[in-house]
Scaffold this motif. Structure first.
Motif, PDB file in Angstrom:
ATOM      1  N   ASP A  19       0.811  -1.230   0.000  1.00  0.00           N
ATOM      2  CA  ASP A  19       0.000   0.000   0.000  1.00  0.00           C
ATOM      3  C   ASP A  19       0.842   1.277   0.000  1.00  0.00           C
ATOM      4  O   ASP A  19       0.353   2.345  -0.349  1.00  0.00           O
ATOM      5  CB  ASP A  19      -0.942   0.020   1.206  1.00  0.00           C
ATOM      6  CG  ASP A  19      -1.998  -1.064   1.112  1.00  0.00           C
ATOM      7  OD1 ASP A  19      -2.263  -1.530  -0.021  1.00  0.00           O
ATOM      8  OD2 ASP A  19      -2.545  -1.452   2.153  1.00  0.00           O
ATOM      9  N   ARG A  20       2.095   1.173   0.401  1.00  0.00           N
ATOM     10  CA  ARG A  20       2.979   2.347   0.427  1.00  0.00           C
ATOM     11  C   ARG A  20       3.865   2.431  -0.813  1.00  0.00           C
ATOM     12  O   ARG A  20       4.788   3.241  -0.870  1.00  0.00           O
ATOM     13  CB  ARG A  20       3.830   2.331   1.689  1.00  0.00           C
ATOM     14  CG  ARG A  20       2.986   2.558   2.966  1.00  0.00           C
ATOM     15  CD  ARG A  20       3.806   2.294   4.172  1.00  0.00           C
ATOM     16  NE  ARG A  20       3.982   0.829   4.152  1.00  0.00           N
ATOM     17  CZ  ARG A  20       4.427   0.114   5.143  1.00  0.00           C
ATOM     18  NH1 ARG A  20       4.814   0.679   6.235  1.00  0.00           N
ATOM     19  NH2 ARG A  20       4.525  -1.193   5.065  1.00  0.00           N
ATOM     20  N   GLY A  21       3.605   1.541  -1.777  1.00  0.00           N
ATOM     21  CA  GLY A  21       4.356   1.585  -3.021  1.00  0.00           C
ATOM     22  C   GLY A  21       5.678   0.849  -2.996  1.00  0.00           C
ATOM     23  O   GLY A  21       6.470   0.967  -3.930  1.00  0.00           O
ATOM     24  N   LYS A  22       5.929   0.075  -1.946  1.00  0.00           N
ATOM     25  CA  LYS A  22       7.189  -0.663  -1.857  1.00  0.00           C
ATOM     26  C   LYS A  22       7.073  -1.988  -2.609  1.00  0.00           C
ATOM     27  O   LYS A  22       6.189  -2.792  -2.361  1.00  0.00           O
ATOM     28  CB  LYS A  22       7.554  -0.929  -0.396  1.00  0.00           C
ATOM     29  CG  LYS A  22       8.899  -1.603  -0.269  1.00  0.00           C
ATOM     30  CD  LYS A  22       9.299  -1.804   1.175  1.00  0.00           C
ATOM     31  CE  LYS A  22      10.654  -2.493   1.209  1.00  0.00           C
ATOM     32  NZ  LYS A  22      11.012  -2.921   2.535  1.00  0.00           N
ATOM     33  N   ALA A  23       8.011  -2.188  -3.526  1.00  0.00           N
ATOM     34  CA  ALA A  23       8.028  -3.410  -4.329  1.00  0.00           C
ATOM     35  C   ALA A  23       8.534  -4.588  -3.493  1.00  0.00           C
ATOM     36  O   ALA A  23       9.287  -4.404  -2.535  1.00  0.00           O
ATOM     37  CB  ALA A  23       8.924  -3.212  -5.543  1.00  0.00           C
ATOM     38  N   PRO A  24       8.148  -5.811  -3.867  1.00  0.00           N
ATOM     39  CA  PRO A  24       8.679  -6.984  -3.185  1.00  0.00           C
ATOM     40  C   PRO A  24      10.191  -7.071  -3.376  1.00  0.00           C
ATOM     41  O   PRO A  24      10.720  -6.570  -4.370  1.00  0.00           O
ATOM     42  CB  PRO A  24       7.991  -8.155  -3.861  1.00  0.00           C
ATOM     43  CG  PRO A  24       7.042  -7.601  -4.845  1.00  0.00           C
ATOM     44  CD  PRO A  24       7.239  -6.139  -4.935  1.00  0.00           C
ATOM     45  N   THR A  25      10.846  -7.729  -2.452  1.00  0.00           N
ATOM     46  CA  THR A  25      12.293  -7.906  -2.573  1.00  0.00           C
ATOM     47  C   THR A  25      12.601  -8.956  -3.637  1.00  0.00           C
ATOM     48  O   THR A  25      11.738  -9.770  -3.992  1.00  0.00           O
ATOM     49  CB  THR A  25      12.913  -8.358  -1.241  1.00  0.00           C
ATOM     50  OG1 THR A  25      12.427  -9.686  -0.948  1.00  0.00           O
ATOM     51  CG2 THR A  25      12.576  -7.391  -0.113  1.00  0.00           C
ATOM     52  N   MET A  26      13.817  -8.939  -4.110  1.00  0.00           N
ATOM     53  CA  MET A  26      14.237  -9.933  -5.093  1.00  0.00           C
ATOM     54  C   MET A  26      14.134 -11.336  -4.492  1.00  0.00           C
ATOM     55  O   MET A  26      13.716 -12.282  -5.170  1.00  0.00           O
ATOM     56  CB  MET A  26      15.676  -9.656  -5.556  1.00  0.00           C
ATOM     57  CG  MET A  26      16.126 -10.570  -6.666  1.00  0.00           C
ATOM     58  SD  MET A  26      15.094 -10.509  -8.144  1.00  0.00           S
ATOM     59  CE  MET A  26      15.423  -8.882  -8.734  1.00  0.00           C
ATOM     60  N   ALA A  27      14.465 -11.476  -3.228  1.00  0.00           N
ATOM     61  CA  ALA A  27      14.379 -12.785  -2.569  1.00  0.00           C
ATOM     62  C   ALA A  27      12.930 -13.289  -2.552  1.00  0.00           C
ATOM     63  O   ALA A  27      12.678 -14.474  -2.781  1.00  0.00           O
ATOM     64  CB  ALA A  27      14.931 -12.702  -1.153  1.00  0.00           C
ATOM     65  N   GLN A  28      11.974 -12.396  -2.310  1.00  0.00           N
ATOM     66  CA  GLN A  28      10.564 -12.786  -2.308  1.00  0.00           C
ATOM     67  C   GLN A  28      10.118 -13.223  -3.709  1.00  0.00           C
ATOM     68  O   GLN A  28       9.399 -14.217  -3.859  1.00  0.00           O
ATOM     69  CB  GLN A  28       9.677 -11.633  -1.828  1.00  0.00           C
ATOM     70  CG  GLN A  28       9.827 -11.310  -0.362  1.00  0.00           C
ATOM     71  CD  GLN A  28       9.068 -10.044   0.007  1.00  0.00           C
ATOM     72  OE1 GLN A  28       9.173  -9.023  -0.683  1.00  0.00           O
ATOM     73  NE2 GLN A  28       8.304 -10.118   1.090  1.00  0.00           N
ATOM     74  N   LEU A  29      10.535 -12.478  -4.713  1.00  0.00           N
ATOM     75  CA  LEU A  29      10.164 -12.822  -6.084  1.00  0.00           C
ATOM     76  C   LEU A  29      10.792 -14.147  -6.515  1.00  0.00           C
ATOM     77  O   LEU A  29      10.143 -14.970  -7.164  1.00  0.00           O
ATOM     78  CB  LEU A  29      10.566 -11.703  -7.033  1.00  0.00           C
ATOM     79  CG  LEU A  29       9.817 -10.385  -6.849  1.00  0.00           C
ATOM     80  CD1 LEU A  29      10.423  -9.308  -7.728  1.00  0.00           C
ATOM     81  CD2 LEU A  29       8.341 -10.557  -7.141  1.00  0.00           C
ATOM     82  N   LEU A  30      12.054 -14.351  -6.153  1.00  0.00           N
ATOM     83  CA  LEU A  30      12.723 -15.616  -6.487  1.00  0.00           C
ATOM     84  C   LEU A  30      12.046 -16.794  -5.798  1.00  0.00           C
ATOM     85  O   LEU A  30      11.860 -17.854  -6.403  1.00  0.00           O
ATOM     86  CB  LEU A  30      14.200 -15.554  -6.118  1.00  0.00           C
ATOM     87  CG  LEU A  30      15.077 -14.703  -7.028  1.00  0.00           C
ATOM     88  CD1 LEU A  30      16.474 -14.536  -6.433  1.00  0.00           C
ATOM     89  CD2 LEU A  30      15.158 -15.303  -8.419  1.00  0.00           C
ATOM     90  N   ALA A  31      11.655 -16.614  -4.547  1.00  0.00           N
ATOM     91  CA  ALA A  31      10.989 -17.688  -3.804  1.00  0.00           C
ATOM     92  C   ALA A  31       9.645 -18.039  -4.448  1.00  0.00           C
ATOM     93  O   ALA A  31       9.289 -19.220  -4.565  1.00  0.00           O
ATOM     94  CB  ALA A  31      10.795 -17.284  -2.343  1.00  0.00           C
ATOM     95  N   ALA A  32       8.900 -17.031  -4.877  1.00  0.00           N
ATOM     96  CA  ALA A  32       7.607 -17.279  -5.524  1.00  0.00           C
ATOM     97  C   ALA A  32       7.799 -18.026  -6.843  1.00  0.00           C
ATOM     98  O   ALA A  32       7.065 -18.975  -7.149  1.00  0.00           O
ATOM     99  CB  ALA A  32       6.879 -15.963  -5.754  1.00  0.00           C
ATOM    100  N   GLY A  33       8.788 -17.617  -7.631  1.00  0.00           N
ATOM    101  CA  GLY A  33       9.067 -18.301  -8.891  1.00  0.00           C
ATOM    102  C   GLY A  33       9.532 -19.724  -8.676  1.00  0.00           C
ATOM    103  O   GLY A  33       9.121 -20.645  -9.395  1.00  0.00           O
ATOM    104  N   HIS A  34      10.368 -19.924  -7.670  1.00  0.00           N
ATOM    105  CA  HIS A  34      10.856 -21.261  -7.351  1.00  0.00           C
ATOM    106  C   HIS A  34       9.694 -22.160  -6.922  1.00  0.00           C
ATOM    107  O   HIS A  34       9.606 -23.317  -7.335  1.00  0.00           O
ATOM    108  CB  HIS A  34      11.927 -21.180  -6.259  1.00  0.00           C
ATOM    109  CG  HIS A  34      12.559 -22.488  -5.931  1.00  0.00           C
ATOM    110  ND1 HIS A  34      13.383 -23.152  -6.802  1.00  0.00           N
ATOM    111  CD2 HIS A  34      12.474 -23.260  -4.824  1.00  0.00           C
ATOM    112  CE1 HIS A  34      13.781 -24.281  -6.249  1.00  0.00           C
ATOM    113  NE2 HIS A  34      13.238 -24.373  -5.046  1.00  0.00           N
ATOM    114  N   ALA A  35       8.792 -21.629  -6.104  1.00  0.00           N
ATOM    115  CA  ALA A  35       7.633 -22.411  -5.652  1.00  0.00           C
ATOM    116  C   ALA A  35       6.769 -22.829  -6.836  1.00  0.00           C
ATOM    117  O   ALA A  35       6.277 -23.971  -6.894  1.00  0.00           O
ATOM    118  CB  ALA A  35       6.817 -21.609  -4.637  1.00  0.00           C
ATOM    119  N   ALA A  36       6.572 -21.938  -7.804  1.00  0.00           N
ATOM    120  CA  ALA A  36       5.772 -22.265  -8.991  1.00  0.00           C
ATOM    121  C   ALA A  36       6.438 -23.378  -9.803  1.00  0.00           C
ATOM    122  O   ALA A  36       5.757 -24.269 -10.327  1.00  0.00           O
ATOM    123  CB  ALA A  36       5.563 -21.023  -9.851  1.00  0.00           C
TER     124      ALA A  36
END
Length: 163
Positions: free
Chosen positions: A94-111
């Protein structure tokens, strides 16, 4: 006496769903709590495991040409079944902060893990003959990834089954 309905496709969808659930349980992996069998397109609006009948076409698996069966010949039909597994992915807050690279990598890895596990569950069940009561043959059609769409990312694993 009313004719007995042919429930093979519904039973096949249930068997496919059960194969995925069993593989995840065997490997102590978690699945979304929302799990159901469906017909047609799936809305990606929450974490879910869905087995759906996408289409039925004339011909053998892989032969999607719409042609009439030969005169005097038997009509062969194939159903395209899909298992959809969708999970939440991190999004801009809600404050415009993007997810961290680690969060994005974890989501892609889970998929990627989900796609692999669904494929292994279904090919294992097909090889074991678990789908034989419902169809003549099962052919892997492919896996594609959906999303991120909104806050969801997942995979769609398709099989063509000869009826």
């Amino acid at each position: 006496m009313a004719p007995v309905p042919d429930d093979r496709l519904a039973d096949l969808a249930d068997a496919m769903q059960a194969a995925v659930v069993a593989r995840y349980a065997m490997n102590t992996l978690t699945l979304p709590g929302r799990q159901y069998v469906h017909v047609g397109e799936v809305a990606y609006d929450c974490e879910e495991l869905v087995t759906t009948l996408e289409s039925i076409y004339p011909g053998l698996p892989g032969e999607e040409a719409i042609t009439a069966p030969p005169r005097g010949g038997a009509f062969v039909a194939t159903a395209r079944m899909a298992v959809v597994l969708v999970r939440c992915v991190p999004v801009v807050n809600d404050r415009g902060k993007a997810p961290t690279m680690a969060q994005l990598l974890a989501a892609g890895h889970a998929a990627q893990i989900d796609a692999r596990e669904v494929l292994k569950a279904l090919t294992g069940a097909a090889s074991a003959g678990d789908f034989t009561p419902y169809c003549t043959s099962v052919s892997y059609f492919g896996t594609e990834f959906v999303g991120p769409q909104g806050a969801f990312l997942g995979s769609v694993t398709r099989f063509d089954v000869q009826l």
